[in-house]
Design an enzyme around this catalytic site. Structure first.
Site, PDB file in Angstrom:
ATOM      1  N   HIS A  61       5.918  44.739 -26.494  1.00 18.87           N
ATOM      2  CA  HIS A  61       6.688  46.285 -26.807  1.00 18.87           C
ATOM      3  C   HIS A  61       8.268  45.768 -27.368  1.00 18.87           C
ATOM      4  CE1 HIS A  61       7.677  46.460 -22.356  1.00 18.87           C
ATOM      5  NE2 HIS A  61       9.043  46.157 -22.862  1.00 18.87           N
ATOM      6  N   GLU A  72       5.622  50.884 -26.802  1.00 11.41           N
ATOM      7  CA  GLU A  72       4.175  50.060 -26.115  1.00 11.41           C
ATOM      8  C   GLU A  72       3.422  49.914 -27.413  1.00 11.41           C
ATOM      9  OE1 GLU A  72       4.602  50.125 -21.656  1.00 11.41           O
ATOM     10  OE2 GLU A  72       4.340  48.652 -23.490  1.00 11.41           O
ATOM     11  N   ASN A 130       4.141  42.257 -23.495  1.00 10.33           N
ATOM     12  CA  ASN A 130       2.977  42.913 -24.270  1.00 10.33           C
ATOM     13  C   ASN A 130       3.313  43.207 -25.917  1.00 10.33           C
ATOM     14  OD1 ASN A 130       4.617  45.043 -23.817  1.00 10.33           O
ATOM     15  ND2 ASN A 130       2.811  46.344 -23.131  1.00 10.33           N
ATOM     16  N   ASP A 145      16.729  52.672 -24.533  1.00 12.83           N
ATOM     17  CA  ASP A 145      15.525  53.734 -23.781  1.00 12.83           C
ATOM     18  C   ASP A 145      16.106  53.833 -22.301  1.00 12.83           C
ATOM     19  OD1 ASP A 145      13.712  50.460 -23.565  1.00 12.83           O
ATOM     20  OD2 ASP A 145      15.734  50.696 -22.816  1.00 12.83           O
TER      21      ASP A 145
END
Ligand code: GLP
Length: 238
Positions: A134, A139, A132, A63
């Site tokens: 991800h 996400e 979280n 990413d």
């Protein structure tokens, strides 16, 4: 899924590096998928110590932030160059990171998916996990069929990543390999350390898909290893 729990974060890094070197030796290994963040740094240090220079290796990043060029030290492109490519002796032409400064990030995302199709499959993809759940920048709300695309970062993730931007605005968008893109790798190694990753790690270890924890989509992969230190593994089987 193979699960390895180590006492410390450094031991987790060493374990992942040993796995990678073993796989590099065991078969024709051309493409290493790399993750950024603090967790994999011990992996790359140990890999540089153990693995011979790999001018023929191709590196593919997961990413990159949108609006940040690879010349910006806060970019993932700069991270890959500094912590992985240089120590491993991989020349720039064999390092593939989405261009965060591309005029049209959507066009760049589509082109990056094609780069992976061209040089792939990724032999082994190193992955961290967000607090979280991800993976990459997929996400919560991402789907298992997602491919490389532009995503909106959650406020949770922007807060988590704020230290890298030292008070400056954290980008709101990123280009990320999709979940289906990641799943095409031949081998996945998820490495997680610290108590803040424990809930996501426990969910992955259970092997059940949890829609708002994208890392759990990886449980279906045929060759997945989860390496966690005691803190990140502390909720497994809880
Ligand atoms: C970022 C990256 C992820 C990484 C995550 C965790 O969001 N896009 O690939 O896994 O941060 O980073 P850290 O290892 O620093 O906790």
């Amino acid at each position: 899924m193979r699960i390895v729990i180590t006492q410390t974060a450094d031991e987790a890094g060493r374990q992942v590096a040993v796995d990678i070197v073993d796989r590099m030796a065991a078969r024709a290994f051309r493409v290493l998928g790399v993750a950024t963040g603090a967790t994999p740094l011990p992996v790359y240090r140990e890999l540089a110590r153990r693995a011979p220079a790999h001018a023929l290796l191709e590196l593919v990043a997961l990413d990159e932030y949108v609006g940040v060029s690879a010349s910006d030290p806060r970019s993932f492109g700069a991270y890959v160059a500094r912590h992985i490519a240089a120590p491993l002796g991989v020349p720039p032409e064999r390092v593939h990171v989405p261009d965060g400064a591309a005029p049209d990030p959507h066009t760049e995302a589509t082109a990056f998916e094609k780069v992976i199709d061209r040089i792939g499959p990724v032999d082994l993809q190193i992955l961290g996990v967000g607090t979280n759940g991800h993976v990459g920048f997929n996400e919560p709300g991402s789907t298992p069929s997602s491919t490389t695309r532009v995503v909106e970062l959650t406020e949770h993730t922007r807060r988590d990543n704020a230290p890298s931007f030292a008070g400056a605005e954290v980008p709101a968008k990123a280009i990320t390999q999709g979940v289906s893109t990641i799943l095409r790798a031949r081998t996945l190694i998820v490495v997680a350390t610290g108590r803040r990753k424990a809930a996501a790690v426990a969910a992955l270890a259970r092997g059940l898909v949890v829609d708002d924890l994208p890392v759990t989509f990886l449980a279906q992969h045929a060759d997945l290893t989860l390496v966690a230190d005691a803190a990140a593994g502390s909720l497994i089987d809880a």
